[in-house]
Design a protein around this motif. Structure first.
Motif, mmCIF file in Angstrom:
data_model
loop_
_atom_site.group_PDB
_atom_site.id
_atom_site.type_symbol
_atom_site.label_atom_id
_atom_site.label_comp_id
_atom_site.label_asym_id
_atom_site.label_seq_id
_atom_site.Cartn_x
_atom_site.Cartn_y
_atom_site.Cartn_z
ATOM 1 N N ALA A 137 0.829 -1.213 0.000
ATOM 2 C CA ALA A 137 0.000 0.000 0.000
ATOM 3 C C ALA A 137 0.863 1.263 0.000
ATOM 4 O O ALA A 137 0.458 2.306 -0.495
ATOM 5 C CB ALA A 137 -0.920 -0.004 1.215
ATOM 6 N N MET A 138 2.061 1.123 0.539
ATOM 7 C CA MET A 138 2.975 2.286 0.614
ATOM 8 C C MET A 138 3.984 2.315 -0.533
ATOM 9 O O MET A 138 4.594 3.340 -0.790
ATOM 10 C CB MET A 138 3.779 2.250 1.937
ATOM 11 C CG MET A 138 2.961 2.081 3.181
ATOM 12 S SD MET A 138 2.032 3.563 3.577
ATOM 13 C CE MET A 138 1.379 3.115 5.178
ATOM 14 N N ASN A 139 4.201 1.173 -1.199
ATOM 15 C CA ASN A 139 5.321 1.094 -2.143
ATOM 16 C C ASN A 139 5.007 0.644 -3.564
ATOM 17 O O ASN A 139 5.881 0.713 -4.424
ATOM 18 C CB ASN A 139 6.401 0.142 -1.578
ATOM 19 C CG ASN A 139 7.008 0.684 -0.298
ATOM 20 O OD1 ASN A 139 7.829 1.583 -0.333
ATOM 21 N ND2 ASN A 139 6.574 0.147 0.835
ATOM 22 N N ALA A 140 3.798 0.153 -3.819
ATOM 23 C CA ALA A 140 3.494 -0.308 -5.179
ATOM 24 C C ALA A 140 2.582 0.711 -5.864
ATOM 25 O O ALA A 140 1.597 1.171 -5.280
ATOM 26 C CB ALA A 140 2.833 -1.683 -5.134
ATOM 27 N N LYS A 141 2.923 1.051 -7.108
ATOM 28 C CA LYS A 141 2.246 2.147 -7.832
ATOM 29 C C LYS A 141 0.715 2.118 -7.780
ATOM 30 O O LYS A 141 0.100 3.145 -7.539
ATOM 31 C CB LYS A 141 2.710 2.165 -9.298
ATOM 32 C CG LYS A 141 4.122 2.680 -9.504
ATOM 33 C CD LYS A 141 4.455 2.636 -11.002
ATOM 34 C CE LYS A 141 5.957 2.622 -11.243
ATOM 35 N NZ LYS A 141 6.257 2.237 -12.640
ATOM 36 N N PRO A 142 0.066 0.960 -8.025
ATOM 37 C CA PRO A 142 -1.402 1.025 -8.063
ATOM 38 C C PRO A 142 -2.034 1.373 -6.717
ATOM 39 O O PRO A 142 -3.188 1.802 -6.670
ATOM 40 C CB PRO A 142 -1.838 -0.387 -8.480
ATOM 41 C CG PRO A 142 -0.616 -1.191 -8.646
ATOM 42 C CD PRO A 142 0.577 -0.400 -8.252
ATOM 43 N N ASN A 146 0.696 -2.338 -13.287
ATOM 44 C CA ASN A 146 0.303 -0.930 -13.365
ATOM 45 C C ASN A 146 0.722 -0.290 -14.692
ATOM 46 O O ASN A 146 -0.033 0.467 -15.299
ATOM 47 C CB ASN A 146 0.932 -0.164 -12.200
ATOM 48 C CG ASN A 146 0.327 1.211 -12.010
ATOM 49 O OD1 ASN A 146 -0.781 1.350 -11.519
ATOM 50 N ND2 ASN A 146 1.050 2.252 -12.431
ATOM 51 N N ASP A 147 1.937 -0.629 -15.139
ATOM 52 C CA ASP A 147 2.457 -0.061 -16.401
ATOM 53 C C ASP A 147 1.592 -0.463 -17.591
ATOM 54 O O ASP A 147 1.656 0.173 -18.638
ATOM 55 C CB ASP A 147 3.903 -0.523 -16.645
ATOM 56 C CG ASP A 147 4.855 0.044 -15.594
ATOM 57 O OD1 ASP A 147 4.482 1.021 -14.915
ATOM 58 O OD2 ASP A 147 5.970 -0.503 -15.430
ATOM 59 N N GLU A 184 -6.263 2.527 -17.382
ATOM 60 C CA GLU A 184 -7.229 3.193 -16.482
ATOM 61 C C GLU A 184 -6.610 3.469 -15.103
ATOM 62 O O GLU A 184 -6.872 4.503 -14.500
ATOM 63 C CB GLU A 184 -8.508 2.357 -16.315
ATOM 64 C CG GLU A 184 -9.383 2.291 -17.556
ATOM 65 C CD GLU A 184 -8.946 1.178 -18.515
ATOM 66 O OE1 GLU A 184 -9.346 1.231 -19.686
ATOM 67 O OE2 GLU A 184 -8.217 0.268 -18.067
ATOM 68 N N TRP A 185 -5.813 2.536 -14.617
ATOM 69 C CA TRP A 185 -5.134 2.773 -13.337
ATOM 70 C C TRP A 185 -4.298 4.049 -13.435
ATOM 71 O O TRP A 185 -4.298 4.880 -12.544
ATOM 72 C CB TRP A 185 -4.231 1.576 -12.967
ATOM 73 C CG TRP A 185 -4.960 0.355 -12.474
ATOM 74 C CD1 TRP A 185 -6.307 0.156 -12.485
ATOM 75 C CD2 TRP A 185 -4.375 -0.825 -11.919
ATOM 76 N NE1 TRP A 185 -6.602 -1.089 -11.964
ATOM 77 C CE2 TRP A 185 -5.443 -1.720 -11.609
ATOM 78 C CE3 TRP A 185 -3.070 -1.237 -11.651
ATOM 79 C CZ2 TRP A 185 -5.227 -2.979 -11.052
ATOM 80 C CZ3 TRP A 185 -2.856 -2.499 -11.089
ATOM 81 C CH2 TRP A 185 -3.918 -3.365 -10.789
ATOM 82 N N GLN A 186 -3.586 4.168 -14.565
ATOM 83 C CA GLN A 186 -2.712 5.342 -14.749
ATOM 84 C C GLN A 186 -3.531 6.625 -14.856
ATOM 85 O O GLN A 186 -3.144 7.667 -14.324
ATOM 86 C CB GLN A 186 -1.843 5.155 -15.991
ATOM 87 C CG GLN A 186 -0.806 4.045 -15.807
ATOM 88 C CD GLN A 186 -0.128 3.665 -17.113
ATOM 89 O OE1 GLN A 186 0.000 4.481 -18.012
ATOM 90 N NE2 GLN A 186 0.295 2.419 -17.218
ATOM 91 N N GLN A 187 -4.694 6.539 -15.520
ATOM 92 C CA GLN A 187 -5.549 7.732 -15.635
ATOM 93 C C GLN A 187 -6.011 8.216 -14.268
ATOM 94 O O GLN A 187 -6.075 9.427 -14.018
ATOM 95 C CB GLN A 187 -6.760 7.431 -16.530
ATOM 96 C CG GLN A 187 -6.428 7.355 -18.012
ATOM 97 C CD GLN A 187 -7.593 6.765 -18.810
ATOM 98 O OE1 GLN A 187 -8.744 6.770 -18.366
ATOM 99 N NE2 GLN A 187 -7.293 6.271 -19.993
#
Length: 361
Positions: free
Chosen positions: A185-190, A247-248, A252-255
């Motif tokens: 939750a603190m370290n992964a992009k999504p 995530n890459d 939609e996650w990136q948006q």
């Protein structure tokens, strides 16, 4: 309360208080005498004469293990008990409400809250007698009979609310699955900034996307772990790398991260904004992690080509039941099967059989 023969009594340092016009006492008792003073014999006492639920035997070994595994940092909350009116309180000269509570050895004491802790203490002391030196707080209510005890049990449990699984995950520092969920939750992009830490579901207007308990579950699925299994440091690193790669490949996650799509809109329209999507991706990820890095990257790249809209007919009867998302284990499996097809993973015969069975059920 008359004087009692102190030769056959237990004496505890105690504080006297008053609640609802009646005295109560907060005493500290050595663990070694807890099993002696709190007799618990449910076989002989029918439910209507008890003031407690029957002992759930399966909880005791787990609690006993907890005491034995963490003798230097365990924490047990106070026990609550009803004791007959024949107790005596000897107050100190300085303060009328500080003193010693004297309880006859043959007094009838009923546990109102804490019977599983009592049983675990008894078992743990057998294995590690040194624990017997420790103390536990006991809240003694002077009892006017069983009816009051039964009411106390009802009252004490009526307002006890279990914490949500996300909050329990957040605060559980012994459980490695919780540990790794917090780390992600603190370290992964999504998940950075998009994790709901307190609730087990994300509210409609929230700007969060995933729950901490959902991340914990997805991670167990990713590594094929049972609920009691731990995680290595290597798996922790692997998990962050995996979710960052996913995530890459998830536009939609990136948006949402770039604020070009709002979290509430995302959740309203897309399967990939929900626990079932996360779980299904983790299910497929379990297979992908076994492959060479090159192959991994090729398959993950295809995730972005999937139509994740809930309205996509491909999700019907898989993630969607009658127009609503379903989080059932069978739905997660069926959703994962569809993802496998779309990224080009050939399902096994066993998987196809299971899928057929579920879709025709």
């Amino acid at each position: 309360m008359g004087n009692i023969d102190t030769n056959y009594c237990y004496s505890f340092p105690a504080v006297r208080g008053q609640q609802a016009g009646k005295p109560f006492y907060i005493a500290t008792c050595p663990l070694r005498i807890i099993p002696k003073i709190f007799m618990y014999d449910e076989e002989e006492v029918p439910a209507e004469l008890r003031s407690q639920r029957t002992l759930n035997k399966s909880r005791i070994p787990e609690m006993t293990r907890y005491l034995l595994d963490s003798p230097d940092d365990y924490v047990f909350s106070a026990l609550t008990a009803s004791v007959g009116t024949d107790v005596e309180f000897k107050n100190s000269d300085e303060n009328p409400n500080l003193g010693t509570l004297v309880v006859p050895m043959d007094a009838q004491i009923l546990i109102n809250d804490g019977q599983h802790r009592r049983a675990a203490i008894e078992e743990a002391i057998k294995e590690n007698p040194e624990l017997g030196q420790d103390n536990i707080a006991v809240l003694f209510f002077v009892d006017e009979g069983l009816k009051r005890s039964q009411q106390m049990f009802a009252d004490l449990n009526k307002y006890a609310v279990r914490p949500s699984s996300s909050l329990a995950t957040l605060y559980d520092h012994r459980d490695q699955a919780s540990e790794i969920a917090r780390y992600l939750a603190m370290n992964a992009k999504p998940f950075i900034g998009f994790t709901e830490f307190e609730r087990s579901s994300v509210s409609v207007r929230s700007n969060k996307v995933f729950t901490l308990s959902g991340i914990k579950q997805a991670n167990r699925t990713l590594f094929g772990k049972g609920s009691k299994e731990g995680f290595s440091e290597e798996e922790k690193t692997k998990a962050v790398a995996f979710w960052n790669k996913v995530n890459d490949n998830m536009p939609e996650w990136q948006q949402v991260q770039n604020k070009t799509l709002s979290a509430p809109e995302f959740r309203q329209e897309f399967l990939s904004a929900h626990g079932i999507g996360l779980q299904a991706i983790a299910n497929v990820g379990h297979y992908i992690l076994e492959l060479e890095e090159n192959e991994q990257n090729q398959l993950l790249a295809k995730l972005g080509k999937i139509n994740w809209l809930k309205s996509n007919p491909a999700w019907s009867n898989r993630a969607m039941q009658h127009g609503r998302l379903s989080k059932a284990v069978s739905n997660i499996f069926l959703t994962a099967m569809q993802i496998k097809r779309e990224v080009g993973i050939t399902p096994t015969l066993e998987e196809l059989e299971k899928e057929n069975k579920l879709l025709n059920a």
